[in-house]
Design a protein around this motif. Structure first.
Motif, PDB file in Angstrom:
ATOM      1  N   LEU A 106       6.562 -12.078  -6.637  1.00 26.21           N
ATOM      2  CA  LEU A 106       7.861 -11.580  -7.119  1.00 26.21           C
ATOM      3  C   LEU A 106       7.667 -10.508  -8.188  1.00 26.21           C
ATOM      4  CD1 LEU A 106       9.898 -14.925  -7.263  1.00 26.21           C
ATOM      5  CD2 LEU A 106       9.874 -13.180  -5.450  1.00 26.21           C
ATOM      6  N   GLU A 107       6.625 -10.668  -9.014  1.00 27.33           N
ATOM      7  CA  GLU A 107       6.349  -9.668 -10.047  1.00 27.33           C
ATOM      8  C   GLU A 107       5.921  -8.334  -9.417  1.00 27.33           C
ATOM      9  OE1 GLU A 107       6.928  -9.227 -13.047  1.00 27.33           O
ATOM     10  OE2 GLU A 107       5.435  -7.882 -13.903  1.00 27.33           O
ATOM     11  N   VAL A 108       5.135  -8.390  -8.360  1.00 30.68           N
ATOM     12  CA  VAL A 108       4.760  -7.161  -7.644  1.00 30.68           C
ATOM     13  C   VAL A 108       6.016  -6.468  -7.120  1.00 30.68           C
ATOM     14  CG1 VAL A 108       3.627  -6.247  -5.559  1.00 30.68           C
ATOM     15  CG2 VAL A 108       2.433  -7.904  -7.012  1.00 30.68           C
ATOM     16  N   LEU A 109       6.893  -7.237  -6.506  1.00 25.75           N
ATOM     17  CA  LEU A 109       8.118  -6.663  -5.932  1.00 25.75           C
ATOM     18  C   LEU A 109       9.010  -6.069  -7.026  1.00 25.75           C
ATOM     19  CD1 LEU A 109       8.717  -9.404  -3.238  1.00 25.75           C
ATOM     20  CD2 LEU A 109       8.034  -7.015  -2.834  1.00 25.75           C
ATOM     21  N   ALA A 110       9.062  -6.737  -8.199  1.00 26.55           N
ATOM     22  CA  ALA A 110       9.857  -6.213  -9.312  1.00 26.55           C
ATOM     23  C   ALA A 110       9.265  -4.893  -9.822  1.00 26.55           C
ATOM     24  CB  ALA A 110       9.928  -7.248 -10.443  1.00 26.55           C
ATOM     25  N   GLU A 111       7.947  -4.812  -9.943  1.00 24.66           N
ATOM     26  CA  GLU A 111       7.306  -3.568 -10.389  1.00 24.66           C
ATOM     27  C   GLU A 111       7.500  -2.443  -9.375  1.00 24.66           C
ATOM     28  OE1 GLU A 111       5.681  -2.505 -13.124  1.00 24.66           O
ATOM     29  OE2 GLU A 111       5.800  -4.365 -14.264  1.00 24.66           O
ATOM     30  N   LYS A 112       7.618  -2.823  -8.118  1.00 26.71           N
ATOM     31  CA  LYS A 112       7.794  -1.832  -7.052  1.00 26.71           C
ATOM     32  C   LYS A 112       9.265  -1.500  -6.807  1.00 26.71           C
ATOM     33  CE  LYS A 112       3.689  -0.674  -5.748  1.00 26.71           C
ATOM     34  NZ  LYS A 112       3.321   0.752  -5.940  1.00 26.71           N
ATOM     35  N   GLY A 113      10.162  -2.254  -7.461  1.00 30.43           N
ATOM     36  CA  GLY A 113      11.585  -2.010  -7.270  1.00 30.43           C
ATOM     37  C   GLY A 113      12.065  -2.384  -5.879  1.00 30.43           C
ATOM     38  N   VAL A 114      11.404  -3.347  -5.255  1.00 30.37           N
ATOM     39  CA  VAL A 114      11.802  -3.783  -3.907  1.00 30.37           C
ATOM     40  C   VAL A 114      12.768  -4.960  -4.034  1.00 30.37           C
ATOM     41  CG1 VAL A 114      10.986  -4.763  -1.713  1.00 30.37           C
ATOM     42  CG2 VAL A 114       9.595  -3.061  -2.922  1.00 30.37           C
ATOM     43  N   LEU A 165       1.595  -5.912  -0.221  1.00 24.39           N
ATOM     44  CA  LEU A 165       2.852  -5.302  -0.651  1.00 24.39           C
ATOM     45  C   LEU A 165       2.602  -4.089  -1.562  1.00 24.39           C
ATOM     46  CD1 LEU A 165       4.923  -8.565  -1.291  1.00 24.39           C
ATOM     47  CD2 LEU A 165       5.238  -6.929   0.587  1.00 24.39           C
ATOM     48  N   ALA A 166       1.584  -4.176  -2.402  1.00 25.21           N
ATOM     49  CA  ALA A 166       1.269  -3.041  -3.300  1.00 25.21           C
ATOM     50  C   ALA A 166       0.892  -1.805  -2.485  1.00 25.21           C
ATOM     51  CB  ALA A 166       0.138  -3.418  -4.256  1.00 25.21           C
ATOM     52  N   ILE A 167       0.239  -2.027  -1.340  1.00 22.40           N
ATOM     53  CA  ILE A 167      -0.155  -0.897  -0.477  1.00 22.40           C
ATOM     54  C   ILE A 167       1.031  -0.452   0.392  1.00 22.40           C
ATOM     55  CG2 ILE A 167      -1.645  -0.255   1.482  1.00 22.40           C
ATOM     56  CD1 ILE A 167      -3.813  -2.087   0.067  1.00 22.40           C
ATOM     57  N   LYS A 168       1.769  -1.431   0.924  1.00 22.75           N
ATOM     58  CA  LYS A 168       2.947  -1.110   1.758  1.00 22.75           C
ATOM     59  C   LYS A 168       3.957  -0.259   0.978  1.00 22.75           C
ATOM     60  CE  LYS A 168       6.787  -3.569   4.126  1.00 22.75           C
ATOM     61  NZ  LYS A 168       6.734  -3.580   5.594  1.00 22.75           N
ATOM     62  N   TYR A 169       4.151  -0.592  -0.298  1.00 19.63           N
ATOM     63  CA  TYR A 169       5.101   0.155  -1.138  1.00 19.63           C
ATOM     64  C   TYR A 169       4.361   1.056  -2.127  1.00 19.63           C
ATOM     65  CZ  TYR A 169       8.447  -2.962   0.996  1.00 19.63           C
ATOM     66  OH  TYR A 169       9.201  -3.635   1.924  1.00 19.63           O
ATOM     67  N   GLY A 170       3.232   1.579  -1.677  1.00 18.22           N
ATOM     68  CA  GLY A 170       2.377   2.395  -2.548  1.00 18.22           C
ATOM     69  C   GLY A 170       3.078   3.600  -3.150  1.00 18.22           C
ATOM     70  N   SER A 171       4.034   4.149  -2.426  1.00 18.94           N
ATOM     71  CA  SER A 171       4.639   5.407  -2.862  1.00 18.94           C
ATOM     72  C   SER A 171       5.809   5.210  -3.828  1.00 18.94           C
ATOM     73  CB  SER A 171       5.123   6.191  -1.632  1.00 18.94           C
ATOM     74  OG  SER A 171       6.126   5.449  -0.970  1.00 18.94           O
ATOM     75  N   GLN A 172       6.149   3.976  -4.165  1.00 19.37           N
ATOM     76  CA  GLN A 172       7.289   3.760  -5.071  1.00 19.37           C
ATOM     77  C   GLN A 172       6.929   2.835  -6.232  1.00 19.37           C
ATOM     78  OE1 GLN A 172       9.657   1.821  -1.829  1.00 19.37           O
ATOM     79  NE2 GLN A 172      10.250   0.365  -3.415  1.00 19.37           N
ATOM     80  N   GLY A 173       7.685   2.930  -7.323  1.00 18.33           N
ATOM     81  CA  GLY A 173       7.481   2.043  -8.480  1.00 18.33           C
ATOM     82  C   GLY A 173       6.142   2.270  -9.167  1.00 18.33           C
ATOM     83  N   THR A 174       5.676   1.238  -9.869  1.00 19.84           N
ATOM     84  CA  THR A 174       4.425   1.320 -10.625  1.00 19.84           C
ATOM     85  C   THR A 174       3.230   1.337  -9.667  1.00 19.84           C
ATOM     86  OG1 THR A 174       5.535  -0.101 -12.245  1.00 19.84           O
ATOM     87  CG2 THR A 174       3.152   0.224 -12.523  1.00 19.84           C
ATOM     88  N   PRO A 175       2.277   2.280  -9.828  1.00 15.24           N
ATOM     89  CA  PRO A 175       1.061   2.220  -9.004  1.00 15.24           C
ATOM     90  C   PRO A 175       0.261   0.979  -9.415  1.00 15.24           C
ATOM     91  CG  PRO A 175       1.249   4.324 -10.183  1.00 15.24           C
ATOM     92  CD  PRO A 175       2.235   3.385 -10.798  1.00 15.24           C
ATOM     93  N   LEU A 176      -0.078   0.126  -8.483  1.00 16.03           N
ATOM     94  CA  LEU A 176      -0.727  -1.144  -8.843  1.00 16.03           C
ATOM     95  C   LEU A 176      -2.155  -1.271  -8.326  1.00 16.03           C
ATOM     96  CD1 LEU A 176       2.278  -3.603  -8.269  1.00 16.03           C
ATOM     97  CD2 LEU A 176       1.425  -2.730 -10.454  1.00 16.03           C
ATOM     98  N   VAL A 177      -2.530  -0.365  -7.417  1.00 14.43           N
ATOM     99  CA  VAL A 177      -3.904  -0.378  -6.872  1.00 14.43           C
ATOM    100  C   VAL A 177      -4.432   1.057  -6.882  1.00 14.43           C
ATOM    101  CG1 VAL A 177      -3.587  -2.434  -5.403  1.00 14.43           C
ATOM    102  CG2 VAL A 177      -3.047  -0.169  -4.482  1.00 14.43           C
TER     103      VAL A 177
END
Lengths: 213, 213
Positions: free
Chosen positions: A18-26, A75-87
């Protein structure tokens, strides 16, 4: 088609996702909360997807995935282009190598001990099992030794994975938070660099949002 | 310039790296064996590179990396075009997601328990420390529960990471081998699918070579 997460927000491993999704704005996903009290996570329908009978599970257009860190990476890779870069970026081989180094540090030197503490002090009492004092003392001693080295590492870099906030920090956050609930927050607070890191990451807007939901 | 591995072939974590190199057919590297008896791995020269004061360390043209699984991943990608393919192809997102799922299964559901067993029965006696019977019993009980689920997983797929031998199998191999030396090989042998997997991977030419070196 949006994807589905099976899990509960109070769970350490679901919180990572859930924290990954929040950082990604998903926000366009379904959170399916299984009935843990009725042991829905031990039914065949659940263990067919997650053989260890735990949460979370990701289901994305017919693709099923378990283990929270793997779901976070996906999820960090799937949503790589939005929100906080995580990888790291995909072809940065040395960046990925250091990412993997610090991912392994989390699993081997932190989770292995912190999880035992939370198991004995939080999960066992919750399930009506006794606390094994010997295992608890072993885990606290072990974690104290490791955290002293974390304090050295965090004296040289701002975050658990390097100079920037990343997925590695998110891997630590739910269990670190639970250490406080277990009454062992002093293990974090006693170390200046570890404590400074925790103040930084736990005050992020995303974390405030997912932990207060 | 060839690279340098600091480690000893008897070490669980160094063996992981050596097995990757054997599967890749890489022989032009330097293996620097620190004097563990003289605690060379606790000197500042070592801990400047590896803050936890353990082995192995990779040094490749000025790039320093620790944590055996991270080193294995780095080498598997660096030598991707030769020997046994050990990781998914770079842009196979779902392939990588499942790889990460099974990598996390190894760390969370196997290493966390198997390492405690080997610590209590092999490493502690080696260092002159007592065996903590409570921790040992906790770890054996925990591993038995997990291995029963591994047997289900290995009834559906040939290897720990899927249908093919991969880095995930190599992550398991040194500690599985040590479980036998610890006198707990029955935990493996009692489960038909886990045992069949172990027979397959432990008879590989690469493993015979690195463990007999």
């Amino acid at each position: 088609m949006t994807f589905k997460i099976t899990g509960i927000p109070q769970s350490v491993c679901t919180l990572r996702v859930l924290e990954v999704l929040a950082e990604k704005g998903v926000t366009d996903f379904e959170l399916y909360k299984p009935n843990m009290a009725a042991k829905e996570h031990k039914t065949k329908a659940h263990t067919d997807k997650q053989p260890f009978g735990v949460i979370p599970i990701l289901e994305d257009d017919g693709f099923t995935l378990y283990e929270s860190r793997a779901i976070c990476r996906y999820l960090a890779i799937k949503y790589g282009s939005q929100g906080t870069p995580l990888v790291p970026v995909q072809d940065d081989n040395k960046g990925w190598a250091l990412f993997e180094q610090f991912a392994s540090v989390e699993a081997t030197h932190f989770d292995a001990f912190a999880n035992l503490i939370c198991m004995q002090k939080v999960f066992n009492p919750m399930k009506g099992f006794p606390t094994d004092q010997g295992v608890l003392e072993f885990a606290i001693d072990g974690l104290i030794g490791k955290l002293a080295i974390f304090d050295v590492i965090l004296g040289k870099q701002a975050y658990m994975g390097g100079e920037n906030f990343s997925l590695i920090d998110i891997f630590y956050m739910p269990l670190t938070s639970l250490l406080f609930k277990a009454g062992n927050g002093d293990l974090i607070e006693n170390l200046p660099n570890v404590n400074a890191w925790w103040q930084k990451v736990s005050t992020r807007e995303s974390w405030q949002k997912v932990t207060q939901a």
